[in-house]
Design an enzyme around this catalytic site. Structure first.
Site, PDB file in Angstrom:
ATOM      1  N   LYS A   1       0.915  -1.571   0.277  1.00  0.00           N
ATOM      2  CA  LYS A   1      -0.159   0.067  -0.462  1.00  0.00           C
ATOM      3  C   LYS A   1       0.766   1.551  -0.135  1.00  0.00           C
ATOM      4  CE  LYS A   1      -0.162   0.240   4.763  1.00  0.00           C
ATOM      5  NZ  LYS A   1      -1.443  -0.097   5.890  1.00  0.00           N
TER       6      LYS A   1
ATOM      7  N   ARG B   1     -10.435   0.847  15.723  1.00  0.00           N
ATOM      8  CA  ARG B   1     -10.382   0.360  14.665  1.00  0.00           C
ATOM      9  C   ARG B   1     -11.346   0.202  13.186  1.00  0.00           C
ATOM     10  NH1 ARG B   1      -5.068   2.388  10.942  1.00  0.00           N
ATOM     11  NH2 ARG B   1      -5.290  -0.420  10.891  1.00  0.00           N
TER      12      ARG B   1
ATOM     13  N   TYR C   1      13.986  31.697   3.524  1.00  0.00           N
ATOM     14  CA  TYR C   1      12.554  32.605   4.163  1.00  0.00           C
ATOM     15  C   TYR C   1      12.587  33.056   5.359  1.00  0.00           C
ATOM     16  CZ  TYR C   1       9.705  30.881  -0.284  1.00  0.00           C
ATOM     17  OH  TYR C   1       9.762  30.847  -1.436  1.00  0.00           O
TER      18      TYR C   1
ATOM     19  N   MET D   1      10.160  24.977  -0.596  1.00  0.00           N
ATOM     20  CA  MET D   1       9.363  23.763  -1.233  1.00  0.00           C
ATOM     21  C   MET D   1      10.499  23.603  -2.563  1.00  0.00           C
ATOM     22  SD  MET D   1       6.763  24.295  -4.089  1.00  0.00           S
ATOM     23  CE  MET D   1       4.794  25.344  -2.403  1.00  0.00           C
TER      24      MET D   1
END
Length: 382
Positions: A39, A138, A265, A312
């Site tokens: 997964k 769950r 930044y 980023m």
């Protein structure tokens, strides 16, 4: 730089290591089906390539989280058994039938609604694994009564096949008796009805820490890729796993800062003396979060501090004079005892190694190494 990707960063994936880890669990549980969990894009490393490699080495049954992930495997030629561990919206149940995917039944009410979606003209079977909640809180049913009612519903439908039953441990990677209590409850409930072909409770931690003759399958996720579920598990087992991922980049620019000059930044880093810096084309969009400020990367064997805020797409590091443009940078190492291990990155990020791997962005090319060949997969240009 390869003509299959056009940036100076990529993830090496050692398929031989993944196969070796799979074989470790086959030896630990010789009479059980070892079910690789692929997964989340194979924990960030590529579900298609991982599944193909494991199929070539004897894997017969895979687990994923969603129906979409299962269909993706089918679309790429993975014809082994596949179990969806999560809940499928009942209106899409016929897609599971169409693609020969086993599904999880979490409750009687869900199954009642799902059966309504199957047309009377259907002539294909639907394989079912019933989920029991023994303490995770769950998905799954909690009582033997509901379990038996679900089995009765399954047996009353000509094309529903009761293939498996399973549960999931909440604290298998921690000290304490929780796992044993859950296993006892699981066995008590399952023992009140006919047993299906597959009975499974152990995840990676459970499969490393405990053996049970009651079950005949184990689900291996994080440890398939060479990582221990926790430091507690690692220190309490005599099993050697091979980490399979290494994240590589390079220096794309260097420059000198003078005392009083700042970077990135917010100008949160200001040089107090003449300082050489390097820029790496890696940022939080790749899975290297802003909290990595103050951590280090490995450049030519030297530990170089991340300074300023991670951007980023780029990260700035402090480097010694000899480091130059083009020098190799190890962001995440494939050795478990180095400052750039997945566990070290997880500690800095206040998370777990699972999340470090799953954060690896799809825009990072994966370079697959096996005993047969080397293959590059770029999700952006496929």
């Amino acid at each position: 730089m390869s003509d299959k990707y056009y940036r100076s960063t990529y993830v090496n994936v050692d398929l031989n290591a993944i196969v070796a880890n799979f074989q470790v669990f086959q030896k630990l549980h010789p009479n059980k089906t070892v079910m690789p969990v692929v997964k989340a894009n194979g924990y960030g490393l590529g579900s298609i390539k991982v599944a193909r490699q494991l199929m070539d080495n004897g894997a017969e049954f895979f687990a994923v989280a969603t129906l979409d992930e299962a269909i993706e495997l089918r679309m790429h030629g993975i014809d082994a058994k596949i179990l969806v561990l999560g809940v499928i919206p009942t209106e899409h149940i016929n897609k599971a039938i169409q693609h020969r995917v086993a599904i999880t039944v979490p409750s009687k009410s869900w199954l009642v609604e799902a059966v309504k979606e199957i047309p009377e003209s259907n002539e294909k079977d639907l394989w079912i694994h019933v989920k029991l909640d023994t303490g995770m809180g769950r998905l799954g049913m909690k009582t033997a009564e509901e379990y038996k009612e679900v089995i009765e519903l399954i047996n009353g439908h000509s094309h529903l096949i009761f293939e498996g039953v399973f549960t999931h441990f909440a604290c298998a990677d921690e000290p304490g008796d929780s796992m044993n209590r859950q296993q006892t409850m699981f066995e008590e409930i399952v023992g009140q009805a006919d047993k299906p072909d597959y009975i499974h409770s152990q995840n990676s931690a459970g499969a490393l820490m405990k053996d049970t003759q009651f079950c005949n399958a184990v689900r291996v996720g994080i440890s398939l890729y060479g990582y221990y579920p926790s430091a507690y598990v690692k220190s309490n087992v005599k099993v050697h796993l091979k980490p399979s991922a290494q994240w590589i980049s390079e220096i794309v620019q260097t420059k000198l800062l003078h005392a009083g000059e700042s970077v990135s930044y917010g100008s949160v880093y200001t040089a107090d003396e003449k300082t050489k810096i390097g820029v790496i084309p890696v940022g939080y969009a790749d899975g290297y979060p802003r909290m990595m400020k103050g951590f280090s990367v490995n450049v030519n064997g030297k530990q170089c501090e991340v300074i300023g805020k991670v951007c980023m797409d780029q990260t700035i590091i402090k480097i010694p004079d000899e480091i130059q443009v083009g020098d190799k940078v190890i962001i995440m190492d494939h050795h478990s005892d180095t400052p750039q291990s997945a566990e070290a990155l997880a500690h800095q990020q206040q998370t777990i190694n699972y999340e470090v791997l799953c954060r690896l962005s799809r825009r990072l090319p994966r370079v697959y190494h096996s005993s047969k060949d080397l293959e590059i997969r770029n999700e952006l240009l496929k």
